[in-house]
Design an enzyme around this catalytic site. Structure first.
Site, short mmCIF file in Angstrom:
data_model
loop_
_atom_site.label_atom_id
_atom_site.label_comp_id
_atom_site.label_asym_id
_atom_site.label_seq_id
_atom_site.Cartn_x
_atom_site.Cartn_y
_atom_site.Cartn_z
N LEU A 51 -10.50 -18.00 12.90
CA LEU A 51 -11.67 -17.11 12.70
C LEU A 51 -11.51 -15.87 13.53
O LEU A 51 -12.45 -15.03 13.77
CB LEU A 51 -13.04 -17.83 13.37
CG LEU A 51 -13.40 -19.12 12.50
CD1 LEU A 51 -14.76 -19.71 12.91
CD2 LEU A 51 -13.34 -18.72 10.78
N ALA A 99 -2.91 -17.22 6.61
CA ALA A 99 -3.30 -16.56 7.84
C ALA A 99 -2.30 -15.54 8.11
O ALA A 99 -1.03 -15.88 8.11
CB ALA A 99 -3.38 -17.76 8.73
N TYR A 117 4.78 -4.67 8.82
CA TYR A 117 4.20 -5.82 8.07
C TYR A 117 5.10 -6.34 7.30
O TYR A 117 5.40 -7.54 7.15
CB TYR A 117 2.93 -5.18 7.22
CG TYR A 117 2.42 -6.19 6.32
CD1 TYR A 117 1.84 -7.10 6.92
CD2 TYR A 117 2.23 -5.49 5.22
CE1 TYR A 117 1.35 -8.12 5.83
CE2 TYR A 117 1.73 -6.14 4.01
CZ TYR A 117 1.16 -7.55 4.34
OH TYR A 117 0.47 -8.37 3.48
N ASN A 126 -1.55 -5.56 -5.35
CA ASN A 126 -2.80 -5.28 -4.72
C ASN A 126 -4.00 -6.19 -5.06
O ASN A 126 -4.51 -5.94 -5.92
CB ASN A 126 -3.04 -3.70 -4.79
CG ASN A 126 -2.33 -2.86 -4.21
OD1 ASN A 126 -1.19 -2.60 -4.41
ND2 ASN A 126 -2.80 -1.96 -3.31
N ARG A 163 -0.66 1.78 -8.06
CA ARG A 163 -0.74 0.40 -7.37
C ARG A 163 -1.00 -0.30 -8.62
O ARG A 163 -1.75 -0.23 -9.49
CB ARG A 163 -1.69 0.24 -6.37
CG ARG A 163 -1.40 1.17 -5.16
CD ARG A 163 -0.12 0.53 -4.34
NE ARG A 163 0.22 1.38 -3.05
CZ ARG A 163 0.88 2.18 -3.28
NH1 ARG A 163 1.50 2.94 -4.13
NH2 ARG A 163 1.21 3.04 -1.96
N ARG A 189 -0.70 9.19 3.62
CA ARG A 189 -0.73 8.02 4.39
C ARG A 189 0.67 7.61 4.84
O ARG A 189 1.43 7.49 3.83
CB ARG A 189 -1.64 6.82 4.09
CG ARG A 189 -1.84 5.66 5.22
CD ARG A 189 -2.73 4.68 4.77
NE ARG A 189 -2.20 4.04 3.54
CZ ARG A 189 -2.75 2.96 3.01
NH1 ARG A 189 -4.09 2.67 3.22
NH2 ARG A 189 -2.35 2.22 2.03
N1 UDP Z 1 -6.05 4.66 -0.27
C1 UDP Z 1 -6.51 6.00 -0.19
N2 UDP Z 1 -7.80 6.02 0.57
C2 UDP Z 1 -8.16 4.98 1.26
C3 UDP Z 1 -7.44 3.80 1.29
C4 UDP Z 1 -6.48 3.64 0.32
O1 UDP Z 1 -6.48 6.66 -0.80
O2 UDP Z 1 -9.17 5.16 2.12
C5 UDP Z 1 -4.85 4.50 -1.33
C6 UDP Z 1 -3.58 4.12 -0.45
O3 UDP Z 1 -2.83 5.34 -0.10
C7 UDP Z 1 -2.98 3.62 -1.58
C8 UDP Z 1 -4.06 2.77 -2.54
O4 UDP Z 1 -5.15 3.46 -1.87
O5 UDP Z 1 -2.14 4.22 -2.59
C9 UDP Z 1 -4.19 1.46 -2.17
O6 UDP Z 1 -4.25 1.14 -0.72
P1 UDP Z 1 -4.77 -0.20 -0.06
O7 UDP Z 1 -4.65 0.04 1.46
O8 UDP Z 1 -5.77 -0.64 -0.79
O9 UDP Z 1 -3.58 -1.07 -0.25
P2 UDP Z 1 -1.88 -1.17 -0.02
O10 UDP Z 1 -1.23 -0.42 -1.29
O11 UDP Z 1 -1.86 -0.11 1.18
O12 UDP Z 1 -1.62 -2.28 -0.04
#
Ligand code: UDP
Length: 347
Positions: free
Chosen positions: A56, A97, A164, A193, A245, A306
């Site tokens: 949890l 988990a 990760y 995703n 994605r 990011r």
């Molecule tokens: N993303 C974004 N703004 C946010 C969160 C995510 O532009 O606030 C973009 C992120 O850069 C990626 C896509 O959305 O290209 C999916 O991101 P998420 O974190 O959902 O999943 P990930 O691809 O990291 O597993």
């Protein structure tokens, strides 16, 4: 192996054993979390008995039905986990988990090496001790790092670009070695995703704290809980400049786990499988789909890229289709967003 133990049940246990002999018992680690809680319901509908093990730390107790056996414990707690596997005569472990935030894994890698890799090592020790020989791992497209080409096939070089992905890849490699040496059979399911919610289970949906995933963030913005969505970069080499994605519905992911369990149960060979749709959608497209489904304005702000975000992650799912006979059925972007919106608007 589980069958052999059942065959050896004491005579006094026979009546009860006969009553439940048809049900396959699976341990669902992280069964109170997002994908794991959906899995518990999918298993139940398929006639399996799920036993949930969750500490949890990220999951929600109310996501697990009251009549499902629930053990509050860390997957690294070997005595508790081994006892749970034995007491419930578990046939297979479904290991959900996990810590799942890329950014957090860069800032605090020890959480990932401990929570994902060390915990998986301990869990596998318990599984071997208890004689469990089937294992399904929630793995990730993050093991590929920044792919050289899309769609990505499973034999694409695995060069993760964050802890990760590194810890998931290390876990996959451990499974491959254990499978060769100890006869453990496994499926490593590499999610692209995950998003959406099961409309048949209205209490279930994506609830992370803090939330970092695009679909729930966009929908929370539609609900007015956030002022805007920040789009991370619009200068990528993609059609509209935002990242592509491969979004896959959580219901489809759970069906893939069932298919993997069946495959392993029939003696299928261990391996890794991509789970996606083969179709990429840009961040702008996700926002647009959410505007359409919700009928609400969703303000966006374009921000910097990011760290660690590859421009495009799109799966080739040919292997899962050929070997597991699995194909995503509910994973159009419109359906994913509609099902996620139904949950968020209710929550
Ligand atoms: N993303 C974004 N703004 C946010 C969160 C995510 O532009 O606030 C973009 C992120 O850069 C990626 C896509 O959305 O290209 C999916 O991101 P998420 O974190 O959902 O999943 P990930 O691809 O990291 O597993």
């Amino acid at each position: 192996m589980g069958r052999a133990r059942r065959g050896g049940a004491p005579v006094g246990a026979r009546a009860r054993f006969v009553l439940c002999s048809h049900a396959v018992r699976d341990l669902v680690t992280g069964g109170a979390g997002y994908v794991g809680s959906h899995m518990v319901c999918t298993l139940r509908r398929a006639g399996h008995e799920g036993v949930v093990l969750d500490d949890l730390s990220g999951g929600h107790r109310d996501a697990v039905p009251g009549d499902v056996p629930f053990v509050q414990a860390d997957v690294a707690d070997r005595p508790r986990v081994t006892a749970t596997l034995r007491d419930h005569r578990i046939a297979a472990v479904l290991h959900f988990a996990s810590r799942i935030q890329v950014g957090e894994s860069v800032a605090a890698p020890r959480l990932y090496y401990k929570g994902n890799l060390a915990a998986s090592i301990a869990l596998l020790e318990s599984a071997l001790d208890a004689g469990v020989d089937r294992f399904v791992l929630s793995s990730t497209a993050a093991i590929y790092g920044a792919p050289k080409s899309v769609p990505i096939e499973e034999d694409h070089p695995a060069v993760p670009v964050n802890p990760y992905g590194e810890t998931k890849l290390a876990t996959e490699r451990m499974l491959a070695a254990y499978s060769r040496a100890y006869g453990l059979r496994y499926a490593a399911l590499r999610y692209f995703n995950a998003a959406g919610a099961d409309p048949a289970e209205p209490h279930l949906g994506e609830r992370h704290t803090p939330e970092t995933h695009l679909v729930p963030l966009v929908l929370e913005t539609a609900l007015g809980a956030r002022p805007h969505v920040t789009i991370f970069g619009d200068d990528y080499p993609t059609p509209d400049g935002t990242c592509l994605r491969d979004y896959v519905h959580v219901v489809d992911l759970c069906e893939a786990h069932l298919a993997a369990l069946q495959y392993l149960g029939q003696g299928g060979e261990s391996g890794a499988f991509n789970l996606g749709t083969g179709q990429g959608h840009s961040v702008n497209e996700v926002v647009e789909a959410a505007r359409h489904v919700s009928g609400r304005p969703i303000p966006v702000v374009y921000g910097p890229r990011r760290d660690g975000d590859p421009p495009a992650l799109v799966a080739s799912c040919a292997r899962a289709e050929r070997v597991l006979h699995w194909k995503a059925k509910r994973s159009s972007l419109a359906q994913i967003v509609e099902d996620a919106w139904a949950f968020h608007a209710r929550a």
